[in-house]
Design a protein around this motif. Structure first.
Motif, PDB file in Angstrom:
ATOM      1  N   THR A  21       0.689  -1.119   0.095  1.00  0.00           N
ATOM      2  CA  THR A  21       0.228  -0.094  -0.193  1.00  0.00           C
ATOM      3  C   THR A  21       0.883   1.195  -0.167  1.00  0.00           C
ATOM      4  O   THR A  21       2.157   1.174   0.582  1.00  0.00           O
ATOM      5  N   ARG A  22       0.286   2.306  -0.404  1.00  0.00           N
ATOM      6  CA  ARG A  22       1.013   3.506  -0.065  1.00  0.00           C
ATOM      7  C   ARG A  22       1.279   4.070   1.301  1.00  0.00           C
ATOM      8  O   ARG A  22       2.204   4.675   1.529  1.00  0.00           O
ATOM      9  N   ALA A  23       0.280   3.750   1.938  1.00  0.00           N
ATOM     10  CA  ALA A  23       0.449   4.244   3.335  1.00  0.00           C
ATOM     11  C   ALA A  23       0.695   2.910   4.151  1.00  0.00           C
ATOM     12  O   ALA A  23       0.401   1.833   4.200  1.00  0.00           O
ATOM     13  N   ALA A  24       1.453   3.312   5.162  1.00  0.00           N
ATOM     14  CA  ALA A  24       2.001   2.259   6.578  1.00  0.00           C
ATOM     15  C   ALA A  24       0.716   1.529   7.243  1.00  0.00           C
ATOM     16  O   ALA A  24       0.666   0.762   7.609  1.00  0.00           O
ATOM     17  N   LEU A  25      -0.460   2.479   7.248  1.00  0.00           N
ATOM     18  CA  LEU A  25      -1.400   2.224   7.892  1.00  0.00           C
ATOM     19  C   LEU A  25      -2.870   2.532   6.871  1.00  0.00           C
ATOM     20  O   LEU A  25      -2.830   3.780   6.491  1.00  0.00           O
ATOM     21  N   THR A  26      -3.817   1.807   6.997  1.00  0.00           N
ATOM     22  CA  THR A  26      -4.996   2.151   6.364  1.00  0.00           C
ATOM     23  C   THR A  26      -6.120   2.062   7.352  1.00  0.00           C
ATOM     24  O   THR A  26      -5.881   1.337   8.156  1.00  0.00           O
ATOM     25  N   LEU A  27      -6.967   3.015   6.878  1.00  0.00           N
ATOM     26  CA  LEU A  27      -8.326   3.099   8.094  1.00  0.00           C
ATOM     27  C   LEU A  27      -9.439   2.540   7.340  1.00  0.00           C
ATOM     28  O   LEU A  27      -9.869   2.638   6.186  1.00  0.00           O
ATOM     29  N   ALA A  90       7.060   4.029  15.961  1.00  0.00           N
ATOM     30  CA  ALA A  90       5.812   2.978  15.885  1.00  0.00           C
ATOM     31  C   ALA A  90       5.795   2.670  14.056  1.00  0.00           C
ATOM     32  O   ALA A  90       5.056   1.831  13.885  1.00  0.00           O
ATOM     33  N   GLN A  91       6.613   3.342  13.532  1.00  0.00           N
ATOM     34  CA  GLN A  91       6.167   2.979  12.005  1.00  0.00           C
ATOM     35  C   GLN A  91       6.449   1.598  11.581  1.00  0.00           C
ATOM     36  O   GLN A  91       5.631   1.076  10.758  1.00  0.00           O
ATOM     37  N   LEU A  92       7.507   1.112  11.931  1.00  0.00           N
ATOM     38  CA  LEU A  92       7.741  -0.428  11.573  1.00  0.00           C
ATOM     39  C   LEU A  92       7.069  -1.300  12.044  1.00  0.00           C
ATOM     40  O   LEU A  92       6.611  -2.324  11.343  1.00  0.00           O
ATOM     41  N   THR A  93       6.364  -1.209  13.209  1.00  0.00           N
ATOM     42  CA  THR A  93       5.372  -2.122  13.804  1.00  0.00           C
ATOM     43  C   THR A  93       4.038  -2.067  13.222  1.00  0.00           C
ATOM     44  O   THR A  93       3.286  -2.888  13.388  1.00  0.00           O
ATOM     45  N   LEU A  94       3.916  -0.818  12.403  1.00  0.00           N
ATOM     46  CA  LEU A  94       2.536  -0.500  11.741  1.00  0.00           C
ATOM     47  C   LEU A  94       2.272  -0.912  10.236  1.00  0.00           C
ATOM     48  O   LEU A  94       1.418  -0.999   9.924  1.00  0.00           O
ATOM     49  N   LEU A  95       3.428  -1.415   9.836  1.00  0.00           N
ATOM     50  CA  LEU A  95       3.294  -1.536   8.287  1.00  0.00           C
ATOM     51  C   LEU A  95       2.256  -2.697   7.994  1.00  0.00           C
ATOM     52  O   LEU A  95       2.421  -3.753   8.647  1.00  0.00           O
ATOM     53  N   GLY A  96       1.350  -2.191   7.206  1.00  0.00           N
ATOM     54  CA  GLY A  96       0.463  -3.330   6.443  1.00  0.00           C
ATOM     55  C   GLY A  96      -0.743  -3.286   7.479  1.00  0.00           C
ATOM     56  O   GLY A  96      -1.527  -4.304   7.318  1.00  0.00           O
ATOM     57  N   THR A  97      -1.164  -2.553   8.580  1.00  0.00           N
ATOM     58  CA  THR A  97      -1.940  -2.731   9.684  1.00  0.00           C
ATOM     59  C   THR A  97      -3.270  -1.950   9.086  1.00  0.00           C
ATOM     60  O   THR A  97      -3.136  -0.916   8.489  1.00  0.00           O
ATOM     61  N   GLU A  98      -4.347  -2.358   9.446  1.00  0.00           N
ATOM     62  CA  GLU A  98      -5.692  -1.779   9.423  1.00  0.00           C
ATOM     63  C   GLU A  98      -6.111  -1.416  10.723  1.00  0.00           C
ATOM     64  O   GLU A  98      -6.058  -2.253  11.355  1.00  0.00           O
ATOM     65  N   MET A  99      -6.386  -0.013  10.667  1.00  0.00           N
ATOM     66  CA  MET A  99      -6.942   0.448  11.960  1.00  0.00           C
ATOM     67  C   MET A  99      -8.607   0.683  11.725  1.00  0.00           C
ATOM     68  O   MET A  99      -9.100   1.107  10.748  1.00  0.00           O
ATOM     69  N   ASP A 100      -9.446   0.008  12.808  1.00  0.00           N
ATOM     70  CA  ASP A 100     -10.628   0.006  12.637  1.00  0.00           C
ATOM     71  C   ASP A 100     -11.286   0.418  13.819  1.00  0.00           C
ATOM     72  O   ASP A 100     -10.608   0.792  14.783  1.00  0.00           O
TER      73      ASP A 100
END
Length: 129
Positions: A21-27, A90-100
């Motif tokens: 993804t373009r972003a490290a985190l998707t919402l 926190a950037q490396l721990t969040l790669l590919g993470t979805e925030m809900d």
């Protein structure tokens, strides 16, 4: 340091294929709506900042705070008008993470569906990578 504004739960996602993804985190749409709602009457803040700190029985936990400015090392995620900044730590721990954002009869909280987590504690508040 300011007090956290919301409670967050961590879930390890097993066998989930990480999509580039373009972003490290998707919402999710629910998270986008909640972030917008939290910032609606607070013009002095530019967004929410996600960080990690050492806490709990399993090592790390996420923090969520209002932020007034973007630090030089912060990663910015802008999705559908919702702005979330990620601290450098926190950037490396969040790669590919979805925030809900999930609401039940007993609680409402942000949930981080993170494929990088190797283990969580029983209550779901702390994790390790």
């Amino acid at each position: 340091m300011s007090a956290s504004i919301a409670r967050a739960t961590v879930r390890a996602v097993s066998r989930r294929k990480i999509l580039p993804t373009r972003a490290a985190l998707t919402l999710t749409p629910s998270a986008v709506n909640k972030v917008k709602q939290l910032l609606q009457n607070k013009p002095e803040y530019i967004g929410l900042k996600v960080g990690v700190r050492t806490r709990g029985c399993n090592g790390l936990t996420y923090t969520l705070d209002y932020t007034k400015e973007k630090d030089k090392s912060d990663e910015e995620v802008l999705q559908d008008g919702a702005r979330v900044l990620i601290e450098k730590k926190a950037q490396l721990t969040l790669l590919g993470t979805e925030m809900d954002f999930v609401e039940t009869k007993l609680s409402s909280e942000f949930v981080f569906n993170n494929p990088n987590i190797k283990g969580t504690c029983g209550c779901g508040e702390s994790f390790n990578i």
